[in-house]
Scaffold this motif. Structure first.
Motif, PDB file in Angstrom:
ATOM      1  N   CYS A 209       4.681   0.454  -2.750  1.00  0.00           N
ATOM      2  CA  CYS A 209       4.320   0.130  -4.136  1.00  0.00           C
ATOM      3  C   CYS A 209       3.185   1.014  -4.633  1.00  0.00           C
ATOM      4  O   CYS A 209       3.222   1.514  -5.753  1.00  0.00           O
ATOM      5  CB  CYS A 209       3.918  -1.334  -4.254  1.00  0.00           C
ATOM      6  SG  CYS A 209       5.224  -2.497  -3.808  1.00  0.00           S
ATOM      7  N   GLY A 210       2.164   1.189  -3.796  1.00  0.00           N
ATOM      8  CA  GLY A 210       1.003   1.978  -4.193  1.00  0.00           C
ATOM      9  C   GLY A 210       1.173   3.466  -4.013  1.00  0.00           C
ATOM     10  O   GLY A 210       0.436   4.264  -4.581  1.00  0.00           O
TER      11      GLY A 210
ATOM     12  N   LEU B 157       0.808  -1.218   0.000  1.00  0.00           N
ATOM     13  CA  LEU B 157       0.000   0.000   0.000  1.00  0.00           C
ATOM     14  C   LEU B 157       0.843   1.271   0.000  1.00  0.00           C
ATOM     15  O   LEU B 157       0.566   2.206  -0.762  1.00  0.00           O
ATOM     16  CB  LEU B 157      -0.938   0.005   1.214  1.00  0.00           C
ATOM     17  CG  LEU B 157      -2.017  -1.076   1.229  1.00  0.00           C
ATOM     18  CD1 LEU B 157      -2.714  -1.094   2.583  1.00  0.00           C
ATOM     19  CD2 LEU B 157      -3.003  -0.886   0.099  1.00  0.00           C
TER      20      LEU B 157
ATOM     21  N   VAL C  90      -8.529   3.652  -1.126  1.00  0.00           N
ATOM     22  CA  VAL C  90      -8.034   2.520  -1.902  1.00  0.00           C
ATOM     23  C   VAL C  90      -9.216   1.591  -2.187  1.00  0.00           C
ATOM     24  O   VAL C  90     -10.031   1.325  -1.313  1.00  0.00           O
ATOM     25  CB  VAL C  90      -6.885   1.780  -1.173  1.00  0.00           C
ATOM     26  CG1 VAL C  90      -7.319   1.228   0.165  1.00  0.00           C
ATOM     27  CG2 VAL C  90      -6.323   0.674  -2.041  1.00  0.00           C
TER      28      VAL C  90
END
Length: 79
Positions: A16-17, A13, A25
């Motif tokens: 990477c996100g 989260l 999300v």
């Protein structure tokens, strides 16, 4: 929840996100009896997201190899 699972979800989260507290999300997963993903995985992601200050929504979709790209596009375009 296992510590390694929590650490992995946090990494997914945040790193990477690139998500930050206060953001939303959308967690897209298969319907509960789909058999592809582990039971409870979407809920675990939502739990960790909430603990990180993210607003998480779970959306369940039927999963087939053919339908997967269409589901992703529909989800992205309706967000």
């Amino acid at each position: 929840m296992q510590p390694d699972l929590r650490t992995g979800i946090e990494n997914m989260l945040l790193r990477c996100g690139g998500l930050r507290p206060g953001q939303s999300v959308l967690i897209v997963t298969e319907v509960e009896d789909g058999g592809y993903y582990g039971a409870g995985l979407a809920e675990a992601v939502a739990e960790v997201a909430g603990a990180l200050g993210l607003a998480a929504t779970i959306r369940r979709e039927p999963f087939t190899a053919r339908a997967a790209p269409a589901v992703r596009w529909r989800t992205i375009s309706s967000s």
